[in-house]
Design a protein around this motif. Structure first.
Motif, PDB file in Angstrom:
ATOM      1  N   LEU A 121      -7.600 -18.747  -7.530  1.00 20.59           N
ATOM      2  CA  LEU A 121      -8.059 -19.539  -8.674  1.00 20.59           C
ATOM      3  C   LEU A 121      -6.902 -20.272  -9.356  1.00 20.59           C
ATOM      4  CD1 LEU A 121     -10.650 -17.070 -10.275  1.00 20.59           C
ATOM      5  CD2 LEU A 121     -11.103 -19.023  -8.776  1.00 20.59           C
ATOM      6  N   MET A 122      -5.707 -19.676  -9.321  1.00 18.56           N
ATOM      7  CA  MET A 122      -4.542 -20.288  -9.970  1.00 18.56           C
ATOM      8  C   MET A 122      -3.753 -21.188  -9.021  1.00 18.56           C
ATOM      9  SD  MET A 122      -3.187 -17.073 -12.291  1.00 18.56           S
ATOM     10  CE  MET A 122      -1.939 -18.084 -13.097  1.00 18.56           C
ATOM     11  N   GLN A 123      -4.279 -21.392  -7.820  1.00 17.25           N
ATOM     12  CA  GLN A 123      -3.650 -22.257  -6.807  1.00 17.25           C
ATOM     13  C   GLN A 123      -2.283 -21.740  -6.371  1.00 17.25           C
ATOM     14  OE1 GLN A 123      -3.989 -26.204  -8.682  1.00 17.25           O
ATOM     15  NE2 GLN A 123      -5.677 -26.633  -7.280  1.00 17.25           N
ATOM     16  N   VAL A 124      -2.215 -20.461  -6.162  1.00 16.19           N
ATOM     17  CA  VAL A 124      -1.091 -19.770  -5.533  1.00 16.19           C
ATOM     18  C   VAL A 124       0.246 -20.010  -6.231  1.00 16.19           C
ATOM     19  CG1 VAL A 124      -0.121 -19.115  -3.307  1.00 16.19           C
ATOM     20  CG2 VAL A 124      -2.335 -20.270  -3.378  1.00 16.19           C
ATOM     21  N   PRO A 125       0.372 -19.586  -7.492  1.00 15.18           N
ATOM     22  CA  PRO A 125       1.717 -19.569  -8.098  1.00 15.18           C
ATOM     23  C   PRO A 125       2.578 -18.541  -7.380  1.00 15.18           C
ATOM     24  CG  PRO A 125       0.121 -18.476  -9.516  1.00 15.18           C
ATOM     25  CD  PRO A 125      -0.665 -19.096  -8.404  1.00 15.18           C
ATOM     26  N   VAL A 126       3.876 -18.747  -7.403  1.00 16.58           N
ATOM     27  CA  VAL A 126       4.783 -17.912  -6.606  1.00 16.58           C
ATOM     28  C   VAL A 126       4.639 -16.433  -6.956  1.00 16.58           C
ATOM     29  CG1 VAL A 126       7.207 -17.390  -6.121  1.00 16.58           C
ATOM     30  CG2 VAL A 126       6.445 -19.780  -6.250  1.00 16.58           C
ATOM     31  N   VAL A 127       4.608 -16.115  -8.248  1.00 19.92           N
ATOM     32  CA  VAL A 127       4.552 -14.704  -8.665  1.00 19.92           C
ATOM     33  C   VAL A 127       3.288 -14.036  -8.139  1.00 19.92           C
ATOM     34  CG1 VAL A 127       4.387 -13.144 -10.630  1.00 19.92           C
ATOM     35  CG2 VAL A 127       5.996 -15.059 -10.692  1.00 19.92           C
ATOM     36  N   TRP A 128       2.153 -14.710  -8.278  1.00 20.31           N
ATOM     37  CA  TRP A 128       0.903 -14.116  -7.828  1.00 20.31           C
ATOM     38  C   TRP A 128       0.820 -14.081  -6.302  1.00 20.31           C
ATOM     39  CZ3 TRP A 128      -2.556 -11.348 -10.468  1.00 20.31           C
ATOM     40  CH2 TRP A 128      -2.512 -11.402 -11.860  1.00 20.31           C
ATOM     41  N   GLY A 129       1.369 -15.100  -5.653  1.00 14.23           N
ATOM     42  CA  GLY A 129       1.375 -15.098  -4.196  1.00 14.23           C
ATOM     43  C   GLY A 129       2.196 -13.949  -3.638  1.00 14.23           C
ATOM     44  N   VAL A 130       3.362 -13.702  -4.241  1.00 12.96           N
ATOM     45  CA  VAL A 130       4.200 -12.585  -3.816  1.00 12.96           C
ATOM     46  C   VAL A 130       3.517 -11.256  -4.110  1.00 12.96           C
ATOM     47  CG1 VAL A 130       6.386 -11.390  -4.259  1.00 12.96           C
ATOM     48  CG2 VAL A 130       6.358 -13.875  -4.012  1.00 12.96           C
ATOM     49  N   ALA A 131       2.845 -11.161  -5.266  1.00 13.73           N
ATOM     50  CA  ALA A 131       2.121  -9.937  -5.604  1.00 13.73           C
ATOM     51  C   ALA A 131       1.012  -9.662  -4.592  1.00 13.73           C
ATOM     52  CB  ALA A 131       1.543 -10.047  -7.011  1.00 13.73           C
ATOM     53  N   HIS A 132       0.339 -10.704  -4.170  1.00 18.92           N
ATOM     54  CA  HIS A 132      -0.739 -10.547  -3.194  1.00 18.92           C
ATOM     55  C   HIS A 132      -0.185 -10.060  -1.851  1.00 18.92           C
ATOM     56  CE1 HIS A 132      -4.678 -11.017  -1.547  1.00 18.92           C
ATOM     57  NE2 HIS A 132      -4.356 -12.014  -0.742  1.00 18.92           N
ATOM     58  N   GLN A 133       0.956 -10.602  -1.451  1.00 25.62           N
ATOM     59  CA  GLN A 133       1.560 -10.162  -0.193  1.00 25.62           C
ATOM     60  C   GLN A 133       2.053  -8.726  -0.304  1.00 25.62           C
ATOM     61  OE1 GLN A 133       3.471 -13.115   2.180  1.00 25.62           O
ATOM     62  NE2 GLN A 133       5.232 -11.816   2.583  1.00 25.62           N
ATOM     63  N   GLY A 134       2.647  -8.386  -1.440  1.00 25.51           N
ATOM     64  CA  GLY A 134       3.083  -7.012  -1.642  1.00 25.51           C
ATOM     65  C   GLY A 134       1.920  -6.047  -1.667  1.00 25.51           C
ATOM     66  N   GLY A 135       0.825  -6.462  -2.302  1.00 22.43           N
ATOM     67  CA  GLY A 135      -0.361  -5.617  -2.332  1.00 22.43           C
ATOM     68  C   GLY A 135      -0.917  -5.358  -0.944  1.00 22.43           C
ATOM     69  N   ALA A 136      -0.849  -6.367  -0.093  1.00 24.00           N
ATOM     70  CA  ALA A 136      -1.325  -6.202   1.280  1.00 24.00           C
ATOM     71  C   ALA A 136      -0.518  -5.129   2.007  1.00 24.00           C
ATOM     72  CB  ALA A 136      -1.233  -7.529   2.028  1.00 24.00           C
ATOM     73  N   LEU A 137       0.790  -5.115   1.795  1.00 20.38           N
ATOM     74  CA  LEU A 137       1.631  -4.096   2.436  1.00 20.38           C
ATOM     75  C   LEU A 137       1.330  -2.709   1.885  1.00 20.38           C
ATOM     76  CD1 LEU A 137       5.293  -5.314   3.027  1.00 20.38           C
ATOM     77  CD2 LEU A 137       3.514  -4.799   4.693  1.00 20.38           C
ATOM     78  N   ILE A 138       1.097  -2.619   0.589  1.00 18.66           N
ATOM     79  CA  ILE A 138       0.775  -1.323  -0.003  1.00 18.66           C
ATOM     80  C   ILE A 138      -0.530  -0.782   0.569  1.00 18.66           C
ATOM     81  CG2 ILE A 138       0.110  -0.176  -2.151  1.00 18.66           C
ATOM     82  CD1 ILE A 138       2.100  -2.024  -3.591  1.00 18.66           C
ATOM     83  N   VAL A 139      -1.530  -1.654   0.684  1.00 17.37           N
ATOM     84  CA  VAL A 139      -2.810  -1.232   1.270  1.00 17.37           C
ATOM     85  C   VAL A 139      -2.605  -0.792   2.710  1.00 17.37           C
ATOM     86  CG1 VAL A 139      -5.060  -2.049   2.053  1.00 17.37           C
ATOM     87  CG2 VAL A 139      -4.263  -2.610  -0.247  1.00 17.37           C
ATOM     88  N   LEU A 140      -1.857  -1.569   3.475  1.00 19.92           N
ATOM     89  CA  LEU A 140      -1.595  -1.210   4.872  1.00 19.92           C
ATOM     90  C   LEU A 140      -0.880   0.127   4.963  1.00 19.92           C
ATOM     91  CD1 LEU A 140      -1.488  -1.864   7.930  1.00 19.92           C
ATOM     92  CD2 LEU A 140       0.659  -3.083   7.481  1.00 19.92           C
ATOM     93  N   GLY A 141       0.159   0.308   4.167  1.00 22.14           N
ATOM     94  CA  GLY A 141       0.921   1.550   4.223  1.00 22.14           C
ATOM     95  C   GLY A 141       0.087   2.760   3.845  1.00 22.14           C
ATOM     96  N   PHE A 142      -0.717   2.627   2.791  1.00 22.57           N
ATOM     97  CA  PHE A 142      -1.541   3.767   2.371  1.00 22.57           C
ATOM     98  C   PHE A 142      -2.648   4.039   3.387  1.00 22.57           C
ATOM     99  CE2 PHE A 142      -4.705   6.148   0.047  1.00 22.57           C
ATOM    100  CZ  PHE A 142      -3.928   7.046  -0.672  1.00 22.57           C
ATOM    101  N   ALA A 143      -3.227   2.968   3.948  1.00 19.36           N
ATOM    102  CA  ALA A 143      -4.275   3.157   4.959  1.00 19.36           C
ATOM    103  C   ALA A 143      -3.722   3.886   6.176  1.00 19.36           C
ATOM    104  CB  ALA A 143      -4.864   1.811   5.359  1.00 19.36           C
ATOM    105  N   LEU A 144      -2.506   3.542   6.569  1.00 17.73           N
ATOM    106  CA  LEU A 144      -1.878   4.220   7.706  1.00 17.73           C
ATOM    107  C   LEU A 144      -1.592   5.684   7.388  1.00 17.73           C
ATOM    108  CD1 LEU A 144       0.541   1.414   8.870  1.00 17.73           C
ATOM    109  CD2 LEU A 144      -1.102   2.567  10.348  1.00 17.73           C
ATOM    110  N   ALA A 145      -1.057   5.928   6.186  1.00 20.47           N
ATOM    111  CA  ALA A 145      -0.768   7.305   5.791  1.00 20.47           C
ATOM    112  C   ALA A 145      -2.058   8.126   5.712  1.00 20.47           C
ATOM    113  CB  ALA A 145      -0.048   7.313   4.440  1.00 20.47           C
ATOM    114  N   HIS A 146      -3.128   7.494   5.231  1.00 26.55           N
ATOM    115  CA  HIS A 146      -4.428   8.168   5.157  1.00 26.55           C
ATOM    116  C   HIS A 146      -4.924   8.512   6.567  1.00 26.55           C
ATOM    117  CE1 HIS A 146      -8.366   9.235   3.719  1.00 26.55           C
ATOM    118  NE2 HIS A 146      -8.962   8.234   4.341  1.00 26.55           N
ATOM    119  N   TRP A 147      -4.813   7.584   7.478  1.00 26.30           N
ATOM    120  CA  TRP A 147      -5.200   7.823   8.871  1.00 26.30           C
ATOM    121  C   TRP A 147      -4.354   8.935   9.473  1.00 26.30           C
ATOM    122  CZ3 TRP A 147      -3.955   3.743  13.218  1.00 26.30           C
ATOM    123  CH2 TRP A 147      -4.414   4.236  14.460  1.00 26.30           C
ATOM    124  N   ARG A 148      -3.049   8.867   9.238  1.00 26.80           N
ATOM    125  CA  ARG A 148      -2.138   9.867   9.802  1.00 26.80           C
ATOM    126  C   ARG A 148      -2.438  11.258   9.266  1.00 26.80           C
ATOM    127  NH1 ARG A 148       0.040  12.767  12.426  1.00 26.80           N
ATOM    128  NH2 ARG A 148       2.044  12.719  13.476  1.00 26.80           N
TER     129      ARG A 148
END
Length: 368
Positions: free
Chosen positions: A325-352
């Motif tokens: 909605l904010m047309q990808v400001p740098v701070v929010w874009g980086v937060a979104h990418q970081g959030g994706a890694l956190i989800v991936l890492g936790f999902a993997l740990a949950h699976w493991r």
């Protein structure tokens, strides 16, 4: 009653087990440091992409490139190299040296951090190996991660080189490859570190729980790949409405290019729509997994983790919507990418967590 003392053999085995536990704790701590450093690297990489800084350094100098320009003459020389690529002539022809410095430092920091990770991983691994602290079953996986890290350096330059001749940005295909390999290295470290951690004795809520957790982790990685295509095409800079896209639930002209399959990778509208759909699918998978876990195993560790995973995915989806909605400001874009890694890492740990701790090479014999 006189207590029977342990035999020397049992004492020795207990000492060896204590040593093995200590070794695992040290390796686990080191791997979590690597995971954190990789997380920081991906964030800086995201900022480099969002600030369009990735092509500011036009040469690959693995050793000499550690040293940035130190005087005006060196800055002019570096700037002159940048002026030779299409991005400067077509997009930044009015850029000054000072403006060039602002994009140079992002790419330089990204490359420096990437080099640092090689040292953070390789040197402790060599120390643990020479000290005999690495279990036999971990040697090949750890060497594999090291090799993949070296290959990632080549992939990074392969990606950058795609934007130095005929394009004003890097290829979205190569960008996605670069990010996915980074995520595979990240995921491998999380997987091994989690396998070296103590595990709950709680049983899985259902026979399909492990399969569902695996599917969620794989889908999270696939969603990151789709996000990389969005970033590579700057697809997030258009169609900045939600929940409708271009005024419709399913927008038109999704397959306007020929052949039709090319739209999946090269049509910004189609790529963004697929990324949205991927988010809905992942959200639904995590929601169903949580409900199933709570219904079958309420109060267990696995159920509690399924709730936390759902919370993380919900937060990540919210960040994604705000970013769009904010047309990808740098701070929010980086937060979104970081959030994706956190989800991936936790999902993997949950699976493991459903698989259990790595089997011990040494076990204490129970006393008769």
């Amino acid at each position: 009653m006189t207590q029977i003392s342990a035999t020397p053999t049992e004492q020795q085995l207990r000492g060896e087990m204590d040593t093995a536990r200590r070794n695992r704790r040290q390796i686990r701590t080191w791997l979590w440091v690597v995971v954190f450093t990789l997380f920081a690297l991906v964030l800086v990489g995201g900022a480099t992409r969002l600030t369009e800084s990735g092509l500011s350094i036009t040469q690959w100098k693995p050793i000499h490139g550690v040293i940035p320009p130190l005087n005006d003459a060196e800055w002019q020389e570096e700037f002159a190299l940048y002026k030779q690529i299409p991005q400067y002539s077509q997009l930044n022809s009015d850029m000054t040296v000072e403006g060039f410095k602002s994009i140079f430092w992002w790419e330089w920091a990204h490359r420096l951090l990437a080099r640092s990770i090689g040292m953070v991983f390789a040197l402790p691994l060599a120390w643990f190996w020479l000290r005999g602290k690495v279990e036999t079953g971990l040697k090949l996986p750890l060497v594999g991660i090291l090799a993949l890290g070296g290959f990632q350096g080549f992939i990074g330059w392969w990606m950058v080189s795609s934007g130095l001749a005929d394009r004003t940005e890097v290829s979205q295909y190569r960008l996605a490859t670069h990010l996915v390999i980074a995520c595979l290295i990240f995921a491998s470290c999380v997987w091994i570190a989690r396998g070296l951690s103590p595990h709950s004795n709680d049983k899985p809520p259902a026979s399909c729980s492990k399969t569902m957790a695996a599917a969620i982790a794989i889908m999270a990685l696939f969603q990151i790949y789709l996000g990389a295509l969005v970033a590579g095409l700057d697809a997030g800079l258009s169609y900045n409405t939600w929940p409708l896209m271009d005024g419709a639930v399913v927008p038109s002209d999704l397959f306007i290019q020929q052949p039709a399959w090319i739209n999946i990778f090269e049509n910004p509208k189609t790529v963004q729509f697929i990324h949205r759909c991927g988010a809905y699918v992942l959200f639904a998978m995590v929601f169903v997994h949580m409900l199933y876990s709570l219904a079958r195993g309420a109060g267990t560790t696995h159920a509690r983790r399924s709730v936390l995973l759902f919370v993380l995915v919900t937060l990540q989806a919210s960040i994604g919507i705000v970013t769009l909605l904010m047309q990808v400001p740098v701070v929010w874009g980086v937060a979104h990418q970081g959030g994706a890694l956190i989800v991936l890492g936790f999902a993997l740990a949950h699976w493991r967590g459903f698989i259990g701790e790595y089997p011990w090479e040494m076990r204490i014999k129970e006393r008769q």
